[in-house]
Design an enzyme around this catalytic site. Structure first.
Site, PDB file in Angstrom:
ATOM      1  N   GLU A  93       0.863  -1.292  -0.082  1.00 55.09           N
ATOM      2  CA  GLU A  93      -0.067   0.124  -0.092  1.00 55.09           C
ATOM      3  C   GLU A  93       0.774   1.361   0.016  1.00 55.09           C
ATOM      4  O   GLU A  93       1.994   1.234   0.642  1.00 55.09           O
ATOM      5  CB  GLU A  93      -0.793   0.122   1.140  1.00 55.09           C
ATOM      6  CG  GLU A  93      -1.736   1.189   1.604  1.00 55.09           C
ATOM      7  CD  GLU A  93      -2.757   1.539   0.854  1.00 55.09           C
ATOM      8  OE1 GLU A  93      -2.656   1.393  -0.423  1.00 55.09           O
ATOM      9  OE2 GLU A  93      -3.851   1.867   1.180  1.00 55.09           O
ATOM     10  N   ASP A  94       0.269   2.450  -0.642  1.00 53.73           N
ATOM     11  CA  ASP A  94       1.140   3.626  -0.558  1.00 53.73           C
ATOM     12  C   ASP A  94       1.352   4.209   0.609  1.00 53.73           C
ATOM     13  O   ASP A  94       2.414   4.363   1.341  1.00 53.73           O
ATOM     14  CB  ASP A  94       0.734   4.440  -1.720  1.00 53.73           C
ATOM     15  CG  ASP A  94      -0.845   4.747  -1.508  1.00 53.73           C
ATOM     16  OD1 ASP A  94      -1.477   4.434  -0.679  1.00 53.73           O
ATOM     17  OD2 ASP A  94      -1.244   5.528  -2.375  1.00 53.73           O
ATOM     18  N   ASP A  97      -2.680   5.898   6.279  1.00 54.60           N
ATOM     19  CA  ASP A  97      -3.151   7.181   6.927  1.00 54.60           C
ATOM     20  C   ASP A  97      -4.180   6.957   8.147  1.00 54.60           C
ATOM     21  O   ASP A  97      -3.585   6.859   9.367  1.00 54.60           O
ATOM     22  CB  ASP A  97      -3.890   8.003   5.553  1.00 54.60           C
ATOM     23  CG  ASP A  97      -4.413   9.247   6.161  1.00 54.60           C
ATOM     24  OD1 ASP A  97      -3.873  10.081   6.711  1.00 54.60           O
ATOM     25  OD2 ASP A  97      -5.329   9.877   5.414  1.00 54.60           O
ATOM     26  N   PHE A 146      -0.220  16.492   2.913  1.00 57.09           N
ATOM     27  CA  PHE A 146      -0.815  15.901   1.494  1.00 57.09           C
ATOM     28  C   PHE A 146       0.491  15.701   0.614  1.00 57.09           C
ATOM     29  O   PHE A 146       1.075  16.664   0.129  1.00 57.09           O
ATOM     30  CB  PHE A 146      -1.894  16.538   0.874  1.00 57.09           C
ATOM     31  CG  PHE A 146      -2.600  15.776   0.003  1.00 57.09           C
ATOM     32  CD1 PHE A 146      -3.483  14.550   0.500  1.00 57.09           C
ATOM     33  CD2 PHE A 146      -2.366  15.590  -1.312  1.00 57.09           C
ATOM     34  CE1 PHE A 146      -4.189  13.794  -0.326  1.00 57.09           C
ATOM     35  CE2 PHE A 146      -2.846  14.758  -2.464  1.00 57.09           C
ATOM     36  CZ  PHE A 146      -3.856  13.947  -1.805  1.00 57.09           C
ATOM     37  N   ARG A 159       1.418  11.433 -10.573  1.00 58.15           N
ATOM     38  CA  ARG A 159       1.719  10.123  -9.973  1.00 58.15           C
ATOM     39  C   ARG A 159       3.028   9.919 -10.825  1.00 58.15           C
ATOM     40  O   ARG A 159       3.751   8.888 -10.242  1.00 58.15           O
ATOM     41  CB  ARG A 159       0.793   9.101 -10.575  1.00 58.15           C
ATOM     42  CG  ARG A 159      -0.545   9.005  -9.945  1.00 58.15           C
ATOM     43  CD  ARG A 159      -1.118   7.907 -10.392  1.00 58.15           C
ATOM     44  NE  ARG A 159      -2.750   8.128 -10.147  1.00 58.15           N
ATOM     45  CZ  ARG A 159      -3.261   7.896  -8.875  1.00 58.15           C
ATOM     46  NH1 ARG A 159      -2.632   7.415  -8.014  1.00 58.15           N
ATOM     47  NH2 ARG A 159      -4.770   7.947  -8.735  1.00 58.15           N
TER      48      ARG A 159
HETATM   49  P1  5GP Z   1      -6.685   5.281   5.041  1.00 56.75           P
HETATM   50  O1  5GP Z   1      -7.655   4.323   4.758  1.00 56.75           O
HETATM   51  O2  5GP Z   1      -5.246   4.747   5.720  1.00 56.75           O
HETATM   52  O3  5GP Z   1      -7.294   6.800   5.750  1.00 56.75           O
HETATM   53  O4  5GP Z   1      -6.036   6.091   3.698  1.00 56.75           O
HETATM   54  C1  5GP Z   1      -5.251   5.319   2.966  1.00 56.75           C
HETATM   55  C2  5GP Z   1      -5.233   5.947   1.570  1.00 56.75           C
HETATM   56  O5  5GP Z   1      -5.490   7.284   1.251  1.00 56.75           O
HETATM   57  C3  5GP Z   1      -4.129   5.717   1.082  1.00 56.75           C
HETATM   58  O6  5GP Z   1      -3.801   4.344   0.388  1.00 56.75           O
HETATM   59  C4  5GP Z   1      -3.774   6.952  -0.365  1.00 56.75           C
HETATM   60  O7  5GP Z   1      -4.372   6.088  -1.305  1.00 56.75           O
HETATM   61  C5  5GP Z   1      -4.679   7.897   0.269  1.00 56.75           C
HETATM   62  N1  5GP Z   1      -3.875   8.853   0.901  1.00 56.75           N
HETATM   63  C6  5GP Z   1      -3.693   9.093   2.275  1.00 56.75           C
HETATM   64  N2  5GP Z   1      -3.012  10.016   2.342  1.00 56.75           N
HETATM   65  C7  5GP Z   1      -2.496  10.609   1.045  1.00 56.75           C
HETATM   66  C8  5GP Z   1      -1.966  11.638   0.653  1.00 56.75           C
HETATM   67  O8  5GP Z   1      -1.068  12.450   1.466  1.00 56.75           O
HETATM   68  N3  5GP Z   1      -1.703  11.925  -0.577  1.00 56.75           N
HETATM   69  C9  5GP Z   1      -2.227  11.071  -1.409  1.00 56.75           C
HETATM   70  N4  5GP Z   1      -2.127  11.138  -2.735  1.00 56.75           N
HETATM   71  N5  5GP Z   1      -3.191  10.167  -1.142  1.00 56.75           N
HETATM   72  C10 5GP Z   1      -3.079   9.981   0.208  1.00 56.75           C
HETATM   73 MG    MG Z   2      -3.992   3.897  -1.478  1.00 58.44          MG
END
Ligand code: 5GP
Ligand code: MG
Length: 171
Positions: A93-94, A97, A146, A159
């Site tokens: 996963e990227d 958050d 972000f 990207r």
């Molecule tokens: P979570 O479910 O943990 O809240 O969200 C995770 C997803 O939100 C990540 O897989 C990513 O795709 C997106 N995300 C969270 N923070 C960022 C950010 O700073 N930049 C971008 N582009 N996507 C984010």
């Molecule tokens: Mg993601």
């Protein structure tokens, strides 16, 4: 746009994390489940450093609309998971958050009688997590900003940046 993590820093950390992953699995076959679309570049770099028998499955999960960090629904297309019974699964996963996406992914995968589930994330955003979940492999811990680049977008742009930058336009 301010560079947060350079190409060189990414290369070094992905190298190290790939060797941690290799040591963890030995020569066991691993099914890698990449969470699209943000994992794209990280996944491509990571798998080329893994000298293991691997399979790859790509899953679409989206919880973000533009830079909005709250409010939208999480949608996961899990039809593609197929038979994972007895497999070692590594979720790629990227960003970790809030933790919602990874919690959801782990639940879906554990329901399929896998041998193990582990998590590798490119970034862990500090001070944002609301769901308790511990990734096994983390390349970078980042502040609550972000970020875009190296696979991550803002409204489908950026990207392809080879580094990770803080998007300062809107939050
Ligand atoms: P979570 O479910 O943990 O809240 O969200 C995770 C997803 O939100 C990540 O897989 C990513 O795709 C997106 N995300 C969270 N923070 C960022 C950010 O700073 N930049 C971008 N582009 N996507 C984010
Ligand atoms: Mg993601």
């Amino acid at each position: 746009m301010r560079v947060l993590i350079s190409e060189e820093q990414i290369r070094q950390r992905v190298d190290l994390v790939a060797s941690e992953i290799r040591q963890t699995y030995g020569h066991e076959p691993v099914t890698i489940i990449g969470v699209l679309t943000g994992c794209l570049v990280f996944l491509a770099d990571l798998i080329r450093r893994l000298d293991l028998p691997i399979r790859i499955i790509l899953v679409q999960a989206s919880s973000y609309r533009g830079a909005t960090t709250t409010g939208s629904q999480l949608a996961v297309n899990d039809d593609v998971l197929g038979d994972l019974k007895g497999r070692h699964v590594l979720i790629v996963e990227d960003i970790l958050d809030t933790g919602k996406t990874l919690r959801h992914m782990v639940n879906l995968i554990q329901a399929r009688e896998v041998a193990s589930v582990r998590i590798a994330v490119l970034m862990r955003k500090l001070g944002r997590q609301i769901i308790e979940i511990e990734p096994d492999f983390v390349c970078f811990r980042i502040p609550d900003e972000f970020v875009v680049g190296y696979g991550l977008d803002y409204n489908d742009e950026f990207r392809n940046l080879p580094y990770i930058a803080i998007y300062e336009g809107q939050k």
